[in-house]
Design a protein around this motif. Sequence first.
Motif, PDB file in Angstrom:
ATOM      1  N   GLN A  25       7.427   5.410 105.332  1.00  0.00           N
ATOM      2  CA  GLN A  25       8.418   4.534 105.746  1.00  0.00           C
ATOM      3  C   GLN A  25       9.434   5.377 106.402  1.00  0.00           C
ATOM      4  OE1 GLN A  25       9.901   2.529 102.287  1.00  0.00           O
ATOM      5  NE2 GLN A  25       7.895   1.821 101.686  1.00  0.00           N
ATOM      6  N   GLY A  73       1.059   9.181  94.704  1.00  0.00           N
ATOM      7  CA  GLY A  73       1.134   8.097  95.806  1.00  0.00           C
ATOM      8  C   GLY A  73       2.224   7.192  96.247  1.00  0.00           C
ATOM      9  N   HIS A  74       3.298   7.154  95.202  1.00  0.00           N
ATOM     10  CA  HIS A  74       4.662   6.605  95.460  1.00  0.00           C
ATOM     11  C   HIS A  74       5.363   7.537  96.494  1.00  0.00           C
ATOM     12  CE1 HIS A  74       8.603   4.984  93.858  1.00  0.00           C
ATOM     13  NE2 HIS A  74       8.460   4.451  94.906  1.00  0.00           N
ATOM     14  N   GLU A 121       4.164   9.483  98.545  1.00  0.00           N
ATOM     15  CA  GLU A 121       3.471   9.187 100.009  1.00  0.00           C
ATOM     16  C   GLU A 121       3.806   7.826 100.721  1.00  0.00           C
ATOM     17  OE1 GLU A 121      -0.701   9.982  99.035  1.00  0.00           O
ATOM     18  OE2 GLU A 121      -0.528  12.330  99.250  1.00  0.00           O
ATOM     19  N   ARG A 122       4.101   7.041  99.696  1.00  0.00           N
ATOM     20  CA  ARG A 122       4.573   5.661 100.632  1.00  0.00           C
ATOM     21  C   ARG A 122       5.742   5.686 101.175  1.00  0.00           C
ATOM     22  NH1 ARG A 122       1.517   3.986  95.990  1.00  0.00           N
ATOM     23  NH2 ARG A 122       3.512   3.497  94.827  1.00  0.00           N
TER      24      ARG A 122
END
Length: 160
Positions: free
Chosen positions: A90, A82-83, A85-86
Amino acid sequence: MTAGETRLTTGDAVVPAESDETAVEAREAAIEEHRYGQPEVLEGPFGTRQLLRLDEALRTADKATGLTFSVYVGELEEPVRGHAERMHLQLPNAASAVLIAVSPNQRVLEVVTGGDARRRVPDRDAKLAALSMVAAFGGGDLAGGIISGLDQIATRAGRS
């Protein structure tokens, strides 16, 4: 960061890609300045030559494919996927971007592709590149593993 610009992120240090050969000395000087001017950069996993090789690999992959490649080396928050993907979201033009996120201390590697990039780099190809990178990491070659993975992904993606 402007569109089409690649970057290598190691913790807080960002090394932008340059477009001409004469910039190699300038980049090397800037990296050395960061190393001696900011002690936290001294703790990074790469030497100056490794950073230059990584920068060249990123630039080559971008040019060869028309995709945008980025590398992050540092701690990843849980859940790590998840990190990663975030962070990918950006990036400029995330749809055609590929992010390789590596956390050596956590022994984690994530390859994240945007929608357009995924059509050219299917999960199977990304996993094969990841296996190759992990093998190099196991042998103690972090920079070489990332460079090899960039090359493999770019080769599989081809030119649009």
